[in-house]
Design a protein around this motif. Structure first.
Motif, PDB file in Angstrom:
ATOM      1  N   TYR A  67     -13.447   9.258  -1.591  1.00  0.00           N
ATOM      2  CA  TYR A  67     -13.208   8.668  -2.912  1.00  0.00           C
ATOM      3  C   TYR A  67     -12.105   9.436  -3.625  1.00  0.00           C
ATOM      4  CZ  TYR A  67     -17.816   6.646  -2.022  1.00  0.00           C
ATOM      5  OH  TYR A  67     -18.870   5.986  -1.467  1.00  0.00           O
ATOM      6  N   GLY A  68     -11.391   8.737  -4.518  1.00  0.00           N
ATOM      7  CA  GLY A  68     -10.360   9.454  -5.267  1.00  0.00           C
ATOM      8  C   GLY A  68      -9.387   8.504  -5.935  1.00  0.00           C
ATOM      9  N   GLY A  69      -8.188   9.008  -6.228  1.00  0.00           N
ATOM     10  CA  GLY A  69      -7.140   8.213  -6.872  1.00  0.00           C
ATOM     11  C   GLY A  69      -6.463   7.299  -5.854  1.00  0.00           C
ATOM     12  N   THR A  75     -10.913  -0.680  -7.907  1.00  0.00           N
ATOM     13  CA  THR A  75     -10.669   0.717  -8.339  1.00  0.00           C
ATOM     14  C   THR A  75     -11.990   1.471  -8.478  1.00  0.00           C
ATOM     15  OG1 THR A  75     -10.699   0.328 -10.753  1.00  0.00           O
ATOM     16  CG2 THR A  75      -8.612  -0.069  -9.606  1.00  0.00           C
ATOM     17  N   TYR A  76     -13.082   0.747  -8.838  1.00  0.00           N
ATOM     18  CA  TYR A  76     -14.404   1.412  -8.914  1.00  0.00           C
ATOM     19  C   TYR A  76     -14.879   1.776  -7.505  1.00  0.00           C
ATOM     20  CZ  TYR A  76     -14.602  -1.353 -13.348  1.00  0.00           C
ATOM     21  OH  TYR A  76     -14.349  -1.950 -14.548  1.00  0.00           O
ATOM     22  N   ARG A  91     -12.873   2.400  -4.942  1.00  0.00           N
ATOM     23  CA  ARG A  91     -12.002   3.481  -4.478  1.00  0.00           C
ATOM     24  C   ARG A  91     -12.401   4.830  -5.083  1.00  0.00           C
ATOM     25  NH1 ARG A  91      -7.303   3.392  -7.739  1.00  0.00           N
ATOM     26  NH2 ARG A  91      -8.437   5.138  -8.657  1.00  0.00           N
ATOM     27  N   SER A  92     -12.741   4.819  -6.399  1.00  0.00           N
ATOM     28  CA  SER A  92     -13.038   6.091  -7.081  1.00  0.00           C
ATOM     29  C   SER A  92     -14.448   6.596  -6.784  1.00  0.00           C
ATOM     30  CB  SER A  92     -12.882   5.921  -8.590  1.00  0.00           C
ATOM     31  OG  SER A  92     -13.945   5.108  -9.095  1.00  0.00           O
ATOM     32  N   HIS A 136      -2.647  -0.372  -7.521  1.00  0.00           N
ATOM     33  CA  HIS A 136      -3.779   0.274  -8.213  1.00  0.00           C
ATOM     34  C   HIS A 136      -3.301   1.094  -9.407  1.00  0.00           C
ATOM     35  CE1 HIS A 136      -7.560   0.053  -5.527  1.00  0.00           C
ATOM     36  NE2 HIS A 136      -6.781  -0.973  -5.249  1.00  0.00           N
ATOM     37  N   ARG A 137      -2.197   1.824  -9.214  1.00  0.00           N
ATOM     38  CA  ARG A 137      -1.673   2.638 -10.330  1.00  0.00           C
ATOM     39  C   ARG A 137      -1.324   1.746 -11.513  1.00  0.00           C
ATOM     40  NH1 ARG A 137       1.422   5.047  -6.149  1.00  0.00           N
ATOM     41  NH2 ARG A 137       0.166   6.788  -5.399  1.00  0.00           N
ATOM     42  N   GLU A 184      -4.509   0.259 -13.241  1.00  0.00           N
ATOM     43  CA  GLU A 184      -5.286   1.238 -14.013  1.00  0.00           C
ATOM     44  C   GLU A 184      -4.524   1.779 -15.211  1.00  0.00           C
ATOM     45  OE1 GLU A 184      -6.324   3.437 -10.324  1.00  0.00           O
ATOM     46  OE2 GLU A 184      -8.278   3.648 -11.277  1.00  0.00           O
TER      47      GLU A 184
END
Ligand code: NDP
Length: 324
Positions: free
Chosen positions: A11-13, A46-47, A49-50, A308-309, A312
């Motif tokens: 998981y992460g950015g 994004t949830y 991924r994080s 994604h960047r 977000e």
């Protein structure tokens, strides 16, 4: 068989998104193999991924795509090879060129809707459908408050709610987003840095709104409750700013018998009948031109990290798709 796909090992950015070659397994009973033409980007990705919504690792990502059925298992009858289909659902693996998926969750794409439009609209449009038709069923002349009104779900929901006869008050962060939301069904706009509840009361002659559709979560929950009229319905359906903090039921009593619901799309399309019914309502409005699909960003699948960047950091408007 090999294909290209996004994988995450931790998981992460956005940097954890790895574009690589993977092995595509043999089809299992009930599955079809789909070659994707367009993939929908959604905030829920994004949830995943994080790790906010954890999944076993390593994993693929992505919950929506459109393409062509390439092969079906022997027992599949609901689709055939060559069909144009779109889907939303788990396991998350639509960030890929090809994948195997439960045939019962595939929706035929009607004539007049392209692969790109289908991938841009199914998950977000079905969300707008259940929010406005099921979670709190909007009635003519209702005042409603819609957060992130210029986003993917937002632009579809604002058009749909307006079509249902509601007075849609949209919340957005920039003048450009305000203009876009006003052109897609919002009748009033509140900027995120204003006192939202105060402005809602002003716009509704002190009454408050019948329902709030809040996908922002942590930062807006209390001001959304403060925007509701007595017996109003708080639909909290996302966490763009983080998950909502625990709260006491007395918060609902002190604001005059409010209701709160925390819905998820999967519960409204958990049979093929419900899925096809919702999709039909959605596609009909799109084909009639009542709901316009705004594909305002497109990225190559290998550039998903940049997508994604941008999502977000609130740079996107309307729908975003990835092209394999
Ligand atoms: P959007 O295109 O709406 O993007 C998110 C938007 O949220 C941004 O553009 C931004 O709009 C706003 N926002 C406010 N605060 C933040 C923040 N701190 N960080 C980032 N964005 C912020 O995304 P989607 O259309 O894909 O999804 C919208 C929401 O709906 C998400 O929260 C998603 O999880 C939820 N959802 C829930 C479903 C369910 O069944 N429960 C199903 C589908 C989506 P602005 O700049 O105008 O404030």
């Amino acid at each position: 068989m090999k294909t290209n796909a996004i994988r995450i090992n931790e998981y992460g950015g956005p940097e954890v998104l790895d574009y690589c070659e993977i092995d595509l397994p043999e089809l299992k009973s009930g599955e079809a193999r789909i070659r994707h033409n367009a993939i929908g980007l959604n905030f829920i990705d994004t949830y995943h991924r994080s790790g906010l919504y954890p999944m076993p690792l390593p994993t693929g990502l992505g919950s929506e795509a459109a393409g062509v059925v390439e092969e079906i298992a022997d027992d599949v009858t609901v689709v055939k090879v060559g069909d144009r289909v779109v889907y939303t659902g788990r396991p998350a693996d639509s960030y890929s060129e090809q994948r195997n998926f439960d045939a019962n969750q595939l929706v035929p794409i009607p004539d007049g809707i392209s692969f790109e439009q289908a991938a841009a609209l199914l998950l977000k449009g079905l969300t707008a459908w259940y929010l406005l038709r099921k979670s709190y069923a909007v009635k003519t002349n209702d005042d409603i408050l819609l957060h992130a009104a210029a986003g993917g779900v937002g632009l579809i929901a604002s058009q749909w709610a307006s079509h249902l006869g509601a007075n849609v008050i949209g919340v957005v962060s920039t003048p450009e987003k305000a203009e876009l939301a006003l052109a897609h069904g919002c009748s009033e706009i509140i900027m995120v840095d204003e006192d939202v509840a105060k402005k809602v009361l002003k716009l509704t002659n002190g009454k408050g709104v019948s329902a709030v559709y809040d996908s922002i979560g942590k930062n807006t929950f209390i001001s959304s409750l403060n925007s509701l009229k007595p017996h109003g319905v708080m639909v909290t359906f996302g966490n763009a700013s983080g998950p909502v903090d625990p709260f006491a039921p007395s918060e609902l009593a002190s604001r005059h018998s409010l209701y709160v619901t925390r819905p998820i799309l999967a519960d409204f399309i958990n049979t093929r009948e419900k899925l096809l019914h919702g999709a039909q309502e959605l596609f009909d409005l799109v084909v009639q031109g009542i709901i316009k699909i705004n594909i305002n960003q497109k990225y190559a699948l290998k550039d998903t990290a940049q997508a994604h960047r941008d999502l977000e950091s609130r740079k996107t408007t309307g729908s975003t798709i990835l092209i394999p």
